[in-house]
Design an enzyme around this catalytic site. Structure first.
Site, PDB file in Angstrom:
ATOM      1  N   LEU A  34      33.521   8.611   1.938  1.00  0.00           N
ATOM      2  CA  LEU A  34      34.305   7.537   2.548  1.00  0.00           C
ATOM      3  C   LEU A  34      34.620   6.452   1.523  1.00  0.00           C
ATOM      4  CD1 LEU A  34      33.009   4.524   3.361  1.00  0.00           C
ATOM      5  CD2 LEU A  34      31.318   6.010   4.412  1.00  0.00           C
ATOM      6  N   GLY A  54      35.292   6.839  -1.623  1.00  0.00           N
ATOM      7  CA  GLY A  54      36.396   7.250  -2.479  1.00  0.00           C
ATOM      8  C   GLY A  54      37.721   7.245  -1.733  1.00  0.00           C
ATOM      9  N   THR A  55      37.690   7.508  -0.423  1.00  0.00           N
ATOM     10  CA  THR A  55      38.917   7.550   0.357  1.00  0.00           C
ATOM     11  C   THR A  55      39.270   6.171   0.883  1.00  0.00           C
ATOM     12  OG1 THR A  55      37.551   9.237   1.407  1.00  0.00           O
ATOM     13  CG2 THR A  55      39.924   9.486   1.619  1.00  0.00           C
ATOM     14  N   SER A  56      38.264   5.398   1.236  1.00  0.00           N
ATOM     15  CA  SER A  56      38.491   4.069   1.795  1.00  0.00           C
ATOM     16  C   SER A  56      39.111   3.146   0.747  1.00  0.00           C
ATOM     17  CB  SER A  56      37.166   3.467   2.275  1.00  0.00           C
ATOM     18  OG  SER A  56      37.401   2.529   3.297  1.00  0.00           O
ATOM     19  N   MET A  57      38.579   3.205  -0.470  1.00  0.00           N
ATOM     20  CA  MET A  57      39.075   2.327  -1.519  1.00  0.00           C
ATOM     21  C   MET A  57      40.421   2.844  -2.009  1.00  0.00           C
ATOM     22  SD  MET A  57      37.183  -0.094  -1.586  1.00  0.00           S
ATOM     23  CE  MET A  57      35.981  -1.047  -2.485  1.00  0.00           C
TER      24      MET A  57
END
Length: 34
Positions: free
Chosen positions: A29, A31-34
């Protein structure tokens, strides 16, 4: 790993696969959230 699951359904699938690794869940999360 609870608010991003509905925001990122793509990484959610990988999370279910690595459900045994709760720590890895955060990495996904992050890596995907940022």
């Amino acid at each position: 790993a609870l608010v991003t699951q509905s925001n990122a359904p793509s990484w959610g699938l990988g999370r279910i696969s690595n459900r045994q690794a709760g720590i890895r869940d955060y990495h996904y999360l992050s890596g995907t959230s940022m």
